[in-house]
Design an enzyme around this catalytic site. Sequence first.
Site, PDB file in Angstrom:
ATOM      1  CG  ASP A 235      10.311 -27.436  10.022  1.00  0.00           C
ATOM      2  OD1 ASP A 235       9.725 -26.528   9.480  1.00  0.00           O
ATOM      3  OD2 ASP A 235      11.148 -28.087   9.359  1.00  0.00           O
TER       4      ASP A 235
HETATM    5  N1  URA Z   1      13.321 -27.290   5.140  1.00  0.00           N
HETATM    6  C1  URA Z   1      12.511 -27.920   6.844  1.00  0.00           C
HETATM    7  O1  URA Z   1      12.374 -29.556   6.648  1.00  0.00           O
HETATM    8  N2  URA Z   1      12.864 -27.217   8.103  1.00  0.00           N
HETATM    9  C2  URA Z   1      13.064 -26.150   7.618  1.00  0.00           C
HETATM   10  O2  URA Z   1      12.898 -25.576   8.552  1.00  0.00           O
HETATM   11  C3  URA Z   1      13.737 -25.210   6.942  1.00  0.00           C
HETATM   12  C4  URA Z   1      13.728 -26.538   4.755  1.00  0.00           C
END
Ligand code: URA
Length: 243
Positions: free
Chosen positions: A103
């Site tokens: 993310d």
């Molecule tokens: N899980 C998440 O919530 N975000 C990420 O970036 C990777 C795994």
Amino acid sequence: MERLQKVIAKSGVTSRRKAETLIQDGRVKVNGKVVKELGTKVSNNDEVEVDDILIEKEAPIYIMVNKPRRVLSSVKDDKGRSVITDLLGEDIEERVYPVGRLDYDTTGLLLLTNDGSLTNKLIHPKYGVDKVYVAKVKGMLTKQDLTTLKKGVTHEGERLKCVHARILEVDKKKEKTKVELTLHQGKNRQVRRMFEAIGYRVEKLKRERFGTLTLGKLQPGEYRELTPHEVKQLVDLTNKNVK
Ligand code: URA
């Protein structure tokens, strides 16, 4: 998919301009058939021949990045936000793509490569490649919560689970818990959604390990190419684990 003249030029046979002439002159074959249209696009799996000699495709490259916050795990963004490939210097000429996603606000280990076939194996759950995250969570997590996460939770109709979960630190005063989760799945925002499903909010999230790779001394925003040995370890992992 890339334009035929670009693929030929990248292979080192000749310049892009001269590759266009070769195509127009009927000296280029794709999968055994002469192709004269300059707009033709080919994938990595297509066999390209110039004067009946198979060209060498661009060599595969594997780069480990320590992704900082506020960077997108993509190669371009319509809204002008920073993307992961902006971090790469001129030493990386190949067109590379992220292996899965982190993310915008997640930090840590992200692999970039032009090797589509290894990418598919590394992200598909059936190959059982560990993705290890450390989450700082608001609230006091219980052992029962960890068991629930391992059994699996449902979030927006999707079954999400982890293979390991353990508490690393508890801050009683601030009521926060630091947890390590190991996933084989790689669903969108999976860690954040798993905690949301059991009533907690993730405040910080970092990926610390991806298969056999750890960040080592790599600082946020830094990158390095994998060694041949590290690549071999990843390939071995996908061959060993397949279910
Ligand atoms: N899980 C998440 O919530 N975000 C990420 O970036 C990777 C795994």
